[in-house]
Scaffold this motif. Structure first.
Motif, short mmCIF file in Angstrom:
data_model
loop_
_atom_site.label_atom_id
_atom_site.label_comp_id
_atom_site.label_asym_id
_atom_site.label_seq_id
_atom_site.Cartn_x
_atom_site.Cartn_y
_atom_site.Cartn_z
N SER A 475 51.21 53.08 46.40
CA SER A 475 51.66 51.95 47.21
C SER A 475 51.92 50.75 46.31
N GLY A 476 53.05 50.07 46.55
CA GLY A 476 53.33 48.84 45.82
C GLY A 476 52.28 47.77 46.03
N ALA A 477 51.51 47.91 47.10
CA ALA A 477 50.45 46.94 47.40
C ALA A 477 49.34 46.98 46.37
N THR A 478 49.31 48.02 45.56
CA THR A 478 48.25 48.14 44.55
C THR A 478 48.72 47.73 43.17
N PHE A 479 49.90 47.10 43.10
CA PHE A 479 50.41 46.67 41.80
C PHE A 479 50.63 45.15 41.78
N LEU A 480 51.64 44.67 42.47
CA LEU A 480 51.99 43.25 42.38
C LEU A 480 50.86 42.32 42.82
N PRO A 481 50.16 42.58 43.93
CA PRO A 481 49.08 41.67 44.30
C PRO A 481 47.97 41.62 43.26
N MET A 482 47.68 42.77 42.65
CA MET A 482 46.58 42.81 41.69
C MET A 482 46.89 42.05 40.41
N VAL A 483 48.16 42.07 40.01
CA VAL A 483 48.54 41.46 38.73
C VAL A 483 48.96 40.00 38.89
N PHE A 484 49.47 39.62 40.06
CA PHE A 484 50.10 38.31 40.17
C PHE A 484 49.55 37.38 41.25
N ASP A 485 48.58 37.84 42.03
CA ASP A 485 47.99 36.96 43.05
C ASP A 485 46.85 36.17 42.42
N GLY A 486 46.97 34.86 42.40
CA GLY A 486 45.97 34.01 41.78
C GLY A 486 44.60 34.10 42.40
N ARG A 487 44.53 34.58 43.63
CA ARG A 487 43.24 34.67 44.31
C ARG A 487 42.38 35.81 43.80
N THR A 488 42.95 36.70 42.98
CA THR A 488 42.18 37.82 42.43
C THR A 488 41.50 37.46 41.12
N ILE A 489 41.78 36.29 40.58
CA ILE A 489 41.24 35.90 39.28
C ILE A 489 39.72 35.70 39.37
N LYS A 490 39.01 36.26 38.39
CA LYS A 490 37.56 36.11 38.29
C LYS A 490 37.21 35.49 36.95
N GLU A 491 36.13 34.71 36.93
CA GLU A 491 35.72 34.07 35.68
C GLU A 491 35.33 35.11 34.64
N LYS A 492 34.60 36.15 35.07
CA LYS A 492 34.21 37.25 34.19
C LYS A 492 34.73 38.55 34.80
N GLY A 493 35.07 39.49 33.94
CA GLY A 493 35.55 40.77 34.45
C GLY A 493 36.89 40.67 35.13
N ASN A 494 37.73 39.73 34.72
CA ASN A 494 39.07 39.58 35.29
C ASN A 494 39.91 40.77 34.85
N GLN A 495 40.42 41.55 35.81
CA GLN A 495 41.02 42.84 35.48
C GLN A 495 42.53 42.90 35.59
N GLY A 496 43.09 42.34 36.65
CA GLY A 496 44.51 42.50 36.88
C GLY A 496 45.30 41.28 36.45
N ASN A 497 44.98 40.14 37.04
CA ASN A 497 45.69 38.90 36.75
C ASN A 497 45.12 38.26 35.48
N VAL A 498 45.21 39.01 34.38
CA VAL A 498 44.67 38.54 33.11
C VAL A 498 45.43 37.33 32.61
#
Length: 583
Positions: A475-498
């Motif tokens: 699903s495309g839903a598992t690519f673009l949101p993970m890499v480009f949605d700013g709400r997925t950013i984590k201080e540690k263990g940031n995985q997609g939106n590096v």
């Protein structure tokens, strides 16, 4: 990290290598539009063939690797091919993928659950019932509360690195910090030992696919050891850990409590599986090419080194032991958009034009190993076609890049680039590309086992990094949101939106597409968002890799799984003659 629709995914993942470098399709057209993805095939590359025939039960399978696992804890396991290894050997999930090459491998089937889940409330509520007779390695029954507990663990701040779909989808999880303080998540109900019910924030039509992730494997609370659980996951799969000396060796032996009658996917042919780590990549290749003694019963973990291709393709007996599935991922250059100079869109756009993607293909081993990427979404997520909306030459456009930097008032830049140690050659190719437009790059390498944690530390992130993103299910839903949605950013263990890209318009559009109930319309919308994002240049597409893997002469049942980026499917792999293995 990997996906798209069934038929399109399987068709696009089918490609690659046959007679030699010259015979491999490598479409470098810069004329724009869509072109058919590579169509040549090798044994196991979605051709329906399986290297070595049907295995015989018994013996020791050895895996030769240059690195340790990033994580084996199912709450933290989110890198390819570590998910394949954990899910197929150590723990089961509610739903899983078929153990078959090609198109069939992208289909899901029940695993711990009796079916693919039952939805209600317009897709906002999903219920699963566990099978009878599913047990842990000590013979105790797997309970629905154990799956709930592992999903809850995935929220814990200390257990970084794992899939975050639970955080995104589950109701009431906004401020939840995991179960270690005694608090449980109301969005998951376990009315009895066999039933688990998930309440979602919004309808998710593909939640059955989400339930294939290791987040949805069971962990009994009594066995949880926090961050130390990585060293000894409690097995619900066909094997259990006998010993694990990190960075050196992992030994798996049979889990006697695993019941084949409850698990039609995993075949568990070998008696023992030994993962030997810390070897040099070239050493691994040479040992399996020679396939002498115990090495005849080995497979490699990460893939054939580029310089080893010439040792394999001219030899039919060796080439017949090679598989090369397309990985269905996009390797990208990630600029740190949270600080100068890459907080400036013009500077990022300059990167798009500065990078020589042909040089990246060469550094990765040539057209037998990769193709230049022309978009964020790989062909696996674009109906098997190569989309190229910007029409940037594969060799780059130095003058255009220089002009963009001049317009931005940013010339003679000095930046840092951190890469995994195995990507140093690609980093040097990038260094040369960017030097042509006046960007000086200093390269730092990190061990593969700590690379994701290194670049995932947002406060100390480098200016540039190289990594790939793979859809977790089709699903495309598992690519673009993970890499480009700013709400997925984590201080540690940031995985997609590096790259730490924060753009409100992008987040809003992601929400709009995610709410679509028509899958066809949603797919079209993801494609359009792909093109819109390219104009903002949060990352730079580099290459679409293949995963060339070599097996020893005594290996059977070997093929690359289309979902887990072409890695061996450890559910079915085994030996032709167990008596020839050692250990």
């Amino acid at each position: 990290m990997t996906r798209r629709t069934h038929a399109a995914l399987a068709a696009a993942l089918a490609a690659t290598l046959t007679l030699g470098l010259g015979a491999c399709k490598n479409d470098k057209s810069d004329s724009g539009g869509s072109t058919t993805a590579g169509s040549t095939q090798a044994p196991g590359a979605a051709s329906g063939s399986i290297v070595g025939g049907t295995p015989v039960k018994g013996g020791t399978l050895t895996v030769l690797s240059n690195q340790d696992f990033a994580h084996l804890d199912p709450a933290r396991n989110w890198t390819m091919p570590n998910m394949d290894f954990g899910i197929r050997l150590l723990y089961r999930t509610l739903v899983t993928f078929k153990a078959e090459p090609g198109a069939a491998g992208s289909e899901i089937v029940p695993d711990l659950a009796t079916d693919l889940g039952r939805s209600s409330d317009g897709g906002k509520t999903w219920a699963f019932t566990l099978k009878d007779g599913v047990k842990y390695e000590d013979g105790t029954a797997i309970k629905s509360a154990d799956i709930k507990y592992n999903v809850e663990r995935s929220f814990a701040p200390d257990l970084t690195g794992g899939p975050d779909y639970a955080q995104q989808y589950l109701a009431g999880g906004e401020n939840y910090k995991g179960p270690l303080t005694g608090e449980h998540l109301a969005g998951i109900e376990t009315p009895d030992d066999k039933t688990i019910v998930f309440h979602l924030k919004r309808p998710v039509a593909e939640f059955s696919y989400t339930a294939t992730l290791p987040t949805f494997a069971p962990v009994p609370q009594s066995q949880d050891k926090g961050t130390q659980y990585d060293l000894r996951p409690f097995s619900s799969g066909p094997y259990k850990i006998e010993t694990y000396d990190r960075g050196k060796q992992l030994v798996l032996v049979r889990n006697a409590a695993w019941d084949q009658s409850t698990d039609p996917v995993r075949k568990a042919y070998p008696d023992k599986i030994v993962v030997t780590q810390g070897l040099k990549g070239g050493q691994v290749d040479d040992r399996i090419i020679a396939s002498e003694g115990a090495d005849a019963s080995t497979v490699e973990w990460m893939g054939l080194r580029p310089e080893s291709i010439a040792k394999v393709l001219p030899k039919p007996d060796v080439k017949n032991r090679l598989i090369a599935e397309q990985q269905g991922c996009t390797d990208m250059l990630y600029p740190n958009t949270s600080k100068a100079p890459f907080d400036d869109p013009k500077v990022r756009e300059a990167l798009l034009y500065a990078v020589d993607r042909d040089a990246q293909v060469t550094a990765n081993g040539g057209p037998a190993m990769a193709d230049p990427a022309t978009s964020y979404l790989p062909p696996a997520l674009t109906g098997g076609t190569k989309v190229d909306s910007l029409k940037i030459p594969a060799t780059g456009d130095v003058e255009k890049a220089k002009q963009l930097l001049k317009d931005a008032g940013k010339t003679d830049l000095k930046v840092s680039l951190t890469v995994s140690s195995g990507d140093k050659t690609r980093a040097e190719a990038l260094q040369q590309s960017l030097a042509k437009v006046g960007i000086q790059v200093t390269i730092t390498t990190a061990d593969p086992s700590v690379y994701y944690d290194t670049i995932g530390d947002t406060k100390n992130a480098p200016d540039l990094a190289i990594l790939g993103w793979c859809p977790d299910y089709p699903s495309g839903a598992t690519f673009l949101p993970m890499v480009f949605d700013g709400r997925t950013i984590k201080e540690k263990g940031n995985q997609g939106n590096v790259e730490q890209f924060r753009d409100q318009a992008t987040s809003d559009r992601i929400d709009q597409i995610s709410a679509m109930t028509d899958v066809t319309e949603a797919n079209k919308a993801w494609l359009q968002l792909n093109d819109d994002l390219l104009k903002k240049a949060p990352t730079v597409p580099l290459i679409w890799q293949r995963r060339p893997l070599l097996a020893g002469t005594n290996i059977a049942g070997a093929f690359g799984h289309p979902v887990w980026t072409g890695q061996w499917d450890f559910a079915t792999i085994g030996l032709k003659d167990p008596s020839k293995s050692q250990g």
